[in-house]
Motif scaffolding. Sequence first.
Motif, PDB file in Angstrom:
ATOM      1  N   ALA A   1       2.175   4.783   0.548  1.00 54.83           N
ATOM      2  CA  ALA A   1       1.851   5.836   1.510  1.00 54.83           C
ATOM      3  C   ALA A   1       1.694   7.156   0.760  1.00 54.83           C
ATOM      4  CB  ALA A   1       2.932   5.937   2.579  1.00 54.83           C
TER       5      ALA A   1
ATOM      6  N   ASP B   1      -0.167  -5.270   9.454  1.00 57.16           N
ATOM      7  CA  ASP B   1       0.206  -4.052   8.742  1.00 57.16           C
ATOM      8  C   ASP B   1       1.486  -3.537   9.387  1.00 57.16           C
ATOM      9  OD1 ASP B   1       0.531  -1.384   7.925  1.00 57.16           O
ATOM     10  OD2 ASP B   1      -1.602  -1.175   7.514  1.00 57.16           O
TER      11      ASP B   1
ATOM     12  N   SER C   1      -5.116   5.183   7.774  1.00 52.01           N
ATOM     13  CA  SER C   1      -4.278   5.359   8.960  1.00 52.01           C
ATOM     14  C   SER C   1      -4.479   6.775   9.502  1.00 52.01           C
ATOM     15  CB  SER C   1      -2.800   5.136   8.600  1.00 52.01           C
ATOM     16  OG  SER C   1      -2.591   3.837   8.084  1.00 52.01           O
TER      17      SER C   1
ATOM     18  N   VAL D   1      -6.231   1.523   2.818  1.00 49.92           N
ATOM     19  CA  VAL D   1      -6.064   1.420   4.268  1.00 49.92           C
ATOM     20  C   VAL D   1      -6.088   2.835   4.830  1.00 49.92           C
ATOM     21  CG1 VAL D   1      -4.436   0.813   6.096  1.00 49.92           C
ATOM     22  CG2 VAL D   1      -4.725  -0.711   4.125  1.00 49.92           C
TER      23      VAL D   1
ATOM     24  N   GLU E   1       3.702  -0.286   3.798  1.00 48.16           N
ATOM     25  CA  GLU E   1       3.245   1.017   3.334  1.00 48.16           C
ATOM     26  C   GLU E   1       4.420   1.924   2.989  1.00 48.16           C
ATOM     27  OE1 GLU E   1       0.994   1.898   6.785  1.00 48.16           O
ATOM     28  OE2 GLU E   1      -0.643   0.554   6.245  1.00 48.16           O
TER      29      GLU E   1
ATOM     30  N   ASP F   1      -1.444  -3.463  13.625  1.00 44.61           N
ATOM     31  CA  ASP F   1      -0.731  -2.437  12.859  1.00 44.61           C
ATOM     32  C   ASP F   1       0.435  -1.918  13.688  1.00 44.61           C
ATOM     33  OD1 ASP F   1      -0.168  -0.332  10.966  1.00 44.61           O
ATOM     34  OD2 ASP F   1      -1.283   1.045  12.258  1.00 44.61           O
TER      35      ASP F   1
ATOM     36  N   CYS G   1       0.857  -1.192   0.000  1.00 41.14           N
ATOM     37  CA  CYS G   1       0.000   0.000   0.000  1.00 41.14           C
ATOM     38  C   CYS G   1       0.887   1.234   0.000  1.00 41.14           C
ATOM     39  CB  CYS G   1      -0.911   0.009   1.230  1.00 41.14           C
ATOM     40  SG  CYS G   1      -2.135  -1.307   1.239  1.00 41.14           S
TER      41      CYS G   1
ATOM     42  N   ASN H   1      -6.779   1.543  10.524  1.00 40.80           N
ATOM     43  CA  ASN H   1      -5.745   1.307  11.517  1.00 40.80           C
ATOM     44  C   ASN H   1      -6.054   2.226  12.700  1.00 40.80           C
ATOM     45  OD1 ASN H   1      -4.458  -0.520   9.841  1.00 40.80           O
ATOM     46  ND2 ASN H   1      -3.068   0.993   8.987  1.00 40.80           N
TER      47      ASN H   1
ATOM     48  N   ASP I   1      -2.289   3.756   1.228  1.00 42.16           N
ATOM     49  CA  ASP I   1      -2.382   4.096   2.641  1.00 42.16           C
ATOM     50  C   ASP I   1      -2.718   5.572   2.728  1.00 42.16           C
ATOM     51  OD1 ASP I   1      -1.932   4.039   5.510  1.00 42.16           O
ATOM     52  OD2 ASP I   1      -0.012   5.016   5.100  1.00 42.16           O
TER      53      ASP I   1
ATOM     54  N   GLU J   1       0.940  -6.505   5.037  1.00 41.13           N
ATOM     55  CA  GLU J   1       0.808  -5.210   4.356  1.00 41.13           C
ATOM     56  C   GLU J   1       2.024  -4.358   4.721  1.00 41.13           C
ATOM     57  OE1 GLU J   1      -4.047  -4.744   4.667  1.00 41.13           O
ATOM     58  OE2 GLU J   1      -2.735  -3.837   6.164  1.00 41.13           O
TER      59      GLU J   1
END
Length: 421
Positions: A58, A235, A102, A100, A275, A197, A56, A123, A79, A273
């Motif tokens: 970022a 994660d 965060s 995802v 990021e 995570d 994923c 997350n 992310d 996962e």
Amino acid sequence: MDHFLYRDGALYAEDVPIAEIAAGVGTPFYVYSTATLTRHFRLFDEALDGVPHLVCYAMKAASNQAILKTLAGLGAGMDVVSGGEYARAVAAGVPGDRIVFSGVGKTRDEMRQALTGGIRQFNVESEPEMAALNEVAQELGTVAPITVRVNPDVDAKTHAKIATGKSENKFGIPIARARDVYAHAATLPGLKVIGIDVHIGSQLTELEPFRLAYEKVGELTEQLRADGHDIQRLDLGGGLGIPYTRSNDAPPLPTEYGALIKDTLGHLGCEIEIEPGRLVAGNAGLMVSKVIYVKSGEDREFLILDGAMNDLIRPAMYEAHHDIIPVIEPEAGAEQTPYDIVGPVCESGDTFAKGRMMPPVNTGDLVAFRSAGAYGAVMASEYNTRPLIPEVLVHGHQFAVIRSRPSFDEMINRDTIPEWL
């Protein structure tokens, strides 16, 4: 490795001369290489071959839709850390089950946005956030998939402003309290616990902090499973650094990082996962600027550029180093002179480098800031009413402006004058 190389005495982005882009769009500007973005993403993806995984990207590193669409086409998830980033990811064609969410301060509106539009997981960073998400999910008649971000109290050995895994940082819950927090989450009908995570910081140049954190996550996984939780997904965040200088002290490779993940967590049978942001985008971008003046001071020489701290804030904010090179290749053995390289903003902090050794540089010459693809354009501002600078994407022999420079009228017309004035 990147795809910005000298060819016949001139700097190119893939197969496009940087000077040609400058002539077409003006300076300063950012330019990104599709080939470099592609290569760096694939290095991470291939590093996790053999285990179920999703890389994923970022988005906070560089979030132009053209970059997102390039990476999404390679199979990347995203992310995101805000409702705006979520909307950008969706606009770039990324499906919700590859996004995802965060971030330490998600609002209820952002939770509704993601639950309505589709989300892979939240997350969750705190018990108050957990309570809010549970309420929002129940209002919508759905269940929110979550991991809980744990803070392993591991020193990432990086810059204090980008460390996130120590006990004094604002992120996550203390790992010592994790079992109690997971037990509470299991009682909330609007939530479904699916994993754990962790993220300990950015620009890490050693693997040992990752190892320490992941070993703690592995132990916690086994404890939570023994407590009855169905931990399916881990994660592991991002944070692997890039070489901002051409020294021999290069950070670990994605292949080494992937091997560490398999060694510490591969036996758990979880989907992994990661990021990455900086390592995907950082060396995939340059900022190109023009020398306005060469100025002699009392005891030093200054290169005054048309690029400024509002365009690239990392040196002012983090004391960050960027290699700065002429767009016209200097002759072999050219004499080097120390310069303070600065921008035109009326602050002493508008300094990119002090005493930087450079070959002969003259007014009107172009210079390029290497490793400027991450946390460059995304952190830019219009301070001093300076327009946000263009972003350009190169693909082989082609280039396109993927964000244009606004005019002064466009900037000023966003203001609204009250009736009483």
